[in-house]
Design a protein around this motif. Structure first.
Motif, PDB file in Angstrom:
ATOM      1  N   SER A 178       0.827  -1.203   0.000  1.00 39.08           N
ATOM      2  CA  SER A 178       0.000   0.000   0.000  1.00 39.08           C
ATOM      3  C   SER A 178       0.864   1.257   0.000  1.00 39.08           C
ATOM      4  N   THR A 179       0.598   2.148  -0.933  1.00 33.23           N
ATOM      5  CA  THR A 179       1.293   3.434  -0.966  1.00 33.23           C
ATOM      6  C   THR A 179       0.975   4.236   0.283  1.00 33.23           C
ATOM      7  N   LEU A 180      -0.258   4.157   0.752  1.00 33.11           N
ATOM      8  CA  LEU A 180      -0.674   4.876   1.953  1.00 33.11           C
ATOM      9  C   LEU A 180       0.140   4.415   3.164  1.00 33.11           C
ATOM     10  N   ILE A 181       0.308   3.115   3.322  1.00 35.16           N
ATOM     11  CA  ILE A 181       1.102   2.579   4.431  1.00 35.16           C
ATOM     12  C   ILE A 181       2.567   2.986   4.262  1.00 35.16           C
ATOM     13  N   SER A 182       3.070   2.954   3.041  1.00 38.10           N
ATOM     14  CA  SER A 182       4.457   3.388   2.775  1.00 38.10           C
ATOM     15  C   SER A 182       4.658   4.854   3.137  1.00 38.10           C
ATOM     16  N   ASP A 183       3.672   5.695   2.819  1.00 41.22           N
ATOM     17  CA  ASP A 183       3.760   7.115   3.175  1.00 41.22           C
ATOM     18  C   ASP A 183       3.789   7.294   4.694  1.00 41.22           C
ATOM     19  N   CYS A 184       2.958   6.547   5.401  1.00 45.91           N
ATOM     20  CA  CYS A 184       2.955   6.612   6.870  1.00 45.91           C
ATOM     21  C   CYS A 184       4.298   6.153   7.419  1.00 45.91           C
ATOM     22  N   ARG A 185       4.824   5.036   6.905  1.00 45.20           N
ATOM     23  CA  ARG A 185       6.123   4.533   7.366  1.00 45.20           C
ATOM     24  C   ARG A 185       7.234   5.561   7.116  1.00 45.20           C
ATOM     25  N   TYR A 186       7.196   6.207   5.953  1.00 42.94           N
ATOM     26  CA  TYR A 186       8.198   7.218   5.630  1.00 42.94           C
ATOM     27  C   TYR A 186       8.175   8.348   6.660  1.00 42.94           C
ATOM     28  N   LEU A 187       6.983   8.894   6.930  1.00 46.50           N
ATOM     29  CA  LEU A 187       6.892   9.996   7.884  1.00 46.50           C
ATOM     30  C   LEU A 187       7.236   9.552   9.300  1.00 46.50           C
ATOM     31  N   LEU A 188       6.912   8.322   9.650  1.00 45.94           N
ATOM     32  CA  LEU A 188       7.325   7.811  10.960  1.00 45.94           C
ATOM     33  C   LEU A 188       8.850   7.843  11.062  1.00 45.94           C
ATOM     34  N   GLY A 189       9.541   7.492   9.980  1.00 46.04           N
ATOM     35  CA  GLY A 189      10.999   7.564   9.965  1.00 46.04           C
ATOM     36  C   GLY A 189      11.506   8.986  10.072  1.00 46.04           C
ATOM     37  N   VAL A 190      10.887   9.903   9.343  1.00 46.27           N
ATOM     38  CA  VAL A 190      11.272  11.315   9.396  1.00 46.27           C
ATOM     39  C   VAL A 190      11.107  11.866  10.818  1.00 46.27           C
ATOM     40  N   LEU A 191      10.105  11.372  11.522  1.00 42.36           N
ATOM     41  CA  LEU A 191       9.822  11.830  12.893  1.00 42.36           C
ATOM     42  C   LEU A 191      10.578  11.008  13.937  1.00 42.36           C
ATOM     43  N   ASP A 192      11.658  10.372  13.535  1.00 42.48           N
ATOM     44  CA  ASP A 192      12.521   9.595  14.432  1.00 42.48           C
ATOM     45  C   ASP A 192      11.837   8.376  15.032  1.00 42.48           C
ATOM     46  N   SER A 193      11.023   7.716  14.245  1.00 41.80           N
ATOM     47  CA  SER A 193      10.378   6.447  14.637  1.00 41.80           C
ATOM     48  C   SER A 193       9.692   6.525  16.001  1.00 41.80           C
ATOM     49  N   PRO A 194       8.644   7.337  16.098  1.00 46.41           N
ATOM     50  CA  PRO A 194       7.951   7.486  17.382  1.00 46.41           C
ATOM     51  C   PRO A 194       7.308   6.179  17.844  1.00 46.41           C
ATOM     52  N   LEU A 195       7.125   6.086  19.132  1.00 50.29           N
ATOM     53  CA  LEU A 195       6.425   4.950  19.717  1.00 50.29           C
ATOM     54  C   LEU A 195       4.989   4.943  19.188  1.00 50.29           C
ATOM     55  N   LEU A 196       4.578   3.822  18.656  1.00 47.09           N
ATOM     56  CA  LEU A 196       3.238   3.662  18.083  1.00 47.09           C
ATOM     57  C   LEU A 196       2.568   2.503  18.798  1.00 47.09           C
ATOM     58  N   HIS A 197       1.408   2.751  19.366  1.00 44.00           N
ATOM     59  CA  HIS A 197       0.742   1.671  20.087  1.00 44.00           C
ATOM     60  C   HIS A 197      -0.769   1.740  19.918  1.00 44.00           C
ATOM     61  N   HIS A 198      -1.379   0.614  20.211  1.00 42.58           N
ATOM     62  CA  HIS A 198      -2.831   0.479  20.128  1.00 42.58           C
ATOM     63  C   HIS A 198      -3.462   1.041  21.388  1.00 42.58           C
ATOM     64  N   LEU A 199      -4.522   1.810  21.202  1.00 44.76           N
ATOM     65  CA  LEU A 199      -5.338   2.306  22.318  1.00 44.76           C
ATOM     66  C   LEU A 199      -6.734   1.727  22.168  1.00 44.76           C
ATOM     67  N   PHE A 200      -7.325   1.342  23.267  1.00 46.52           N
ATOM     68  CA  PHE A 200      -8.737   0.994  23.220  1.00 46.52           C
ATOM     69  C   PHE A 200      -9.520   2.282  23.037  1.00 46.52           C
ATOM     70  N   ARG A 201     -10.606   2.205  22.318  1.00 44.35           N
ATOM     71  CA  ARG A 201     -11.417   3.390  22.021  1.00 44.35           C
ATOM     72  C   ARG A 201     -11.774   4.158  23.300  1.00 44.35           C
ATOM     73  N   GLU A 202     -12.011   3.439  24.383  1.00 48.16           N
ATOM     74  CA  GLU A 202     -12.374   4.079  25.646  1.00 48.16           C
ATOM     75  C   GLU A 202     -11.232   4.908  26.229  1.00 48.16           C
TER      76      GLU A 202
END
Length: 150
Positions: free
Chosen positions: A101-125
């Protein structure tokens, strides 16, 4: 069950994004994209609201994240931690996950530009504010920024 959004470390910003379906036509859905940046004191820094057309909720969630990542980069909102309520998207963004997916690739690219921030799942609540923003009706066809809570 007690669920609260954990604030980021003292020097970080926290980004939470969400999307909500607003309508559909011929296998395409209109999604409202919303997100909130908070500082380590859990104070509002920046909110946003936009729109996209996507084929499913996962794609809508990815568009919301991409918009948030772009705003983080443009407004120097990092170091950054990111919480999203889509476990599937968290897994897809793993660099070892297979995605064409180009969309996922774009997100991965920006995550790299932003120094690979911590990404985690949150429950909606855990992030009711982004969820509530996602349910607000769209007021414009462009992205709207909120420097104070709406």
């Amino acid at each position: 069950m007690y669920t609260k959004c954990k604030p980021p470390a003292q020097v970080n910003y926290m980004l939470n994004t969400d999307c909500a379906a607003e309508g559909s036509s011929m296998n395409q859905y209109q999604f409202g994209l919303r997100g909130v940046f908070r500082n380590y004191k859990e104070e509002w820094v920046l909110g946003f609201h936009g729109n996209c057309t996507a084929t499913d909720v996962l794609e809508g969630e990815a568009h919301a994240l991409l918009l948030g990542l772009r705003l983080a980069h443009q407004n120097n909102l990092f170091p950054l931690e990111i919480g999203i309520d889509s476990q599937q998207l968290v897994q897809l963004l793993d660099p070892d996950a297979d995605s064409n997916s180009t969309l996922i690739s774009d997100c991965r690219y920006l995550l790299g530009v932003l120094d690979s921030p911590l990404l985690h799942h949150l429950f909606r609540e855990q992030d009711q504010l982004a969820d509530e923003l996602a349910r607000l009706p769209s007021i414009a066809s462009t992205t709207t920024l909120f420097w104070t809570p709406p």
